[in-house]
Design a protein around this motif. Structure first.
Motif, PDB file in Angstrom:
ATOM      1  N   SER A  65      26.498  43.993  61.565  1.00 35.01           N
ATOM      2  CA  SER A  65      25.129  43.572  61.272  1.00 35.01           C
ATOM      3  C   SER A  65      24.478  43.086  62.562  1.00 35.01           C
ATOM      4  N   ILE A  66      23.410  43.795  62.980  1.00 36.59           N
ATOM      5  CA  ILE A  66      22.737  43.479  64.240  1.00 36.59           C
ATOM      6  C   ILE A  66      21.359  42.899  63.929  1.00 36.59           C
ATOM      7  N   HIS A  67      21.136  41.626  64.277  1.00 38.15           N
ATOM      8  CA  HIS A  67      19.893  40.939  63.927  1.00 38.15           C
ATOM      9  C   HIS A  67      18.851  40.991  65.038  1.00 38.15           C
ATOM     10  N   GLY A  68      19.277  41.346  66.230  1.00 34.82           N
ATOM     11  CA  GLY A  68      18.339  41.427  67.347  1.00 34.82           C
ATOM     12  C   GLY A  68      17.974  42.859  67.671  1.00 34.82           C
ATOM     13  N   THR A  69      17.963  43.174  68.962  1.00 32.82           N
ATOM     14  CA  THR A  69      17.639  44.530  69.396  1.00 32.82           C
ATOM     15  C   THR A  69      18.808  45.473  69.108  1.00 32.82           C
ATOM     16  N   THR A  70      18.492  46.765  69.060  1.00 31.47           N
ATOM     17  CA  THR A  70      19.525  47.770  68.794  1.00 31.47           C
ATOM     18  C   THR A  70      19.528  48.808  69.917  1.00 31.47           C
ATOM     19  N   THR A  71      19.588  48.328  71.132  1.00 31.53           N
ATOM     20  CA  THR A  71      19.647  49.235  72.281  1.00 31.53           C
ATOM     21  C   THR A  71      21.030  49.869  72.362  1.00 31.53           C
ATOM     22  N   GLY A  72      21.155  50.837  73.245  1.00 36.13           N
ATOM     23  CA  GLY A  72      22.449  51.464  73.447  1.00 36.13           C
ATOM     24  C   GLY A  72      23.507  50.459  73.870  1.00 36.13           C
TER      25      GLY A  72
END
Length: 387
Positions: free
Chosen positions: A42-49
């Motif tokens: 679960s990613i709550h911030g940015t979803t960069t590479g």
């Protein structure tokens, strides 16, 4: 495990949280295949590479996996995934270069490539009138009821027209197919409503419609064949190759380049008895010659499934060839498992359970997707013997 590959995809849940799924397919020296959901991140911030890579690296560390044993990474075509510099592919490539590893394959999910190729077709001259007519029929409750009555009066085998959903390519084929089969009833209904569409009496337009019905039917069949959990990389390549031969008009749009690069390996893997030894990797040539001279193994190859055949090979006679086969077996061809799990996630974390914690969501999905069967008796026995 001797070799493993990863399939990753990312989607946003009902609460706006980005969920990254990481599936793993591992194969051991006995050709025993394990395919499981390794992690739900679960990613709550940015979803960069870089963000996605950090989650992946943590998962690899949690499972004590070796980067050297990573045979393939299968992803979708999103920029944060496929980017060769800042995307996940670029981040993994940098990591592998640091470790002096150069034999890892990257595959853009074949199902995603198929969908992109389908979207490249300009069929608006046919699809737009079809959508307008369907919206007229189904947009009004009265029109919809009257149309269904008309179909019943005509004894039609179909009782309704489906809506078109732009995000699902299969929907396009199904809608065009149903519309074509009900074109006479639709024309009669529109005439009764004084709503005239010249396309329905235009032979050129109807010819385009019938052509697209055939094309989208073939593409739907291709899409369904590419789905599933147990397909090997050679199965995907054979399906695509056959489709290319059927639809030469789309050849320029079907750029499954990652598989083309390993075509000789796929041919060797699928049928080592018919391949040209000169096209085989140098370190495998001697073993392939021995294999092709063995009539007993040739008969075994004809009678058994591919993975079972390589399991039958003796480690001391064909060590390199068997290791090569294990690596090929481990490869994910699509991110189908991720797509399937995202569909399940919509029911697990719905509008009525939007406050489900990340930990609970991860546990539910991993249990729900697991192929492992718990030994209840053994677990109970351990519980009883604990002092």
């Amino acid at each position: 495990m001797l070799w493993y590959s990863l399939a990753l995809d990312e989607s946003v849940d009902i609460s706006g949280t980005s969920q990254l799924l990481i599936f793993i397919r591992g194969v051991d020296e006995n050709i025993s295949i394990t395919e499981e959901l390794a992690s739900v991140c679960s990613i709550h911030g940015t979803t960069t590479g870089k963000d996605i890579f950090d989650e992946l690296e943590q998962t690899i560390s949690d499972y004590n996996l070796e980067w050297e044993k990573l045979s393939c990474v299968t992803i979708d075509g999103a920029k944060n995934m496929a980017g060769s510099k800042k995307g996940l592919v670029g981040q993994i490539t940098n990591k592998l270069e640091e470790l002096h590893i150069s034999n890892t394959l990257f595959i853009h999910c074949i199902l995603h490539q198929h969908a992109l190729c389908a979207k490249a077709l300009n069929i608006s001259c046919v699809l737009n009138p079809v959508i307008r007519i369907i919206n007229f029929v189904r947009g009004s409750s009265l029109n919809h009821r009257q149309f269904k009555v008309l179909l019943d009066d005509f004894g039609s085998e179909y009782f309704d027209l489906p809506y078109y959903t732009a995000v699902r390519w299969l929907s396009c084929g199904n809608v065009l197919n149903r519309f074509y089969k009900l074109r006479s009833e639709i024309d009669i209904f529109l005439t009764s409503k004084n709503n005239y569409y010249p396309e329905l009496s235009d032979l050129a337009w109807l010819s385009k419609l019938s052509f697209l019905v055939d094309v989208t039917t073939h593409m739907n069949e291709l899409n369904l064949k590419l789905q599933g959990k147990e397909n090997l990389i050679c199965d995907f390549y054979r399906i695509i190759k056959a489709f290319r031969q059927k639809l030469m008009l789309f050849e320029s749009q079907l750029g499954f380049s990652e598989l083309d690069k390993i075509e000789s390996d796929i041919i060797l893997f699928e049928n080592p008895f018919s391949c040209n030894v000169e096209n085989v990797q140098h370190e495998l040539q001697l073993e392939v010659i021995d294999l092709q001279s063995n009539e007993q193994l040739k008969d075994c190859h004809r009678r058994t499934k591919l993975a079972e055949f390589y399991e039958y090979l003796k480690d001391d006679e064909f060590p390199r060839l068997k290791n090569f086969a294990i690596k090929m077996i481990s490869i994910f061809g699509t991110t189908y498992q991720c797509e399937q799990t995202f569909s399940r996630m919509k029911y697990v974390k719905s509008a009525h359970r939007a406050r489900l914690t990340d930990g609970h969501l991860k546990s539910i999905l991993m249990i729900g997707c697991s192929n492992l069967k718990p030994n209840i008796d053994e677990l109970i026995q351990k519980k009883i013997t604990v002092p």
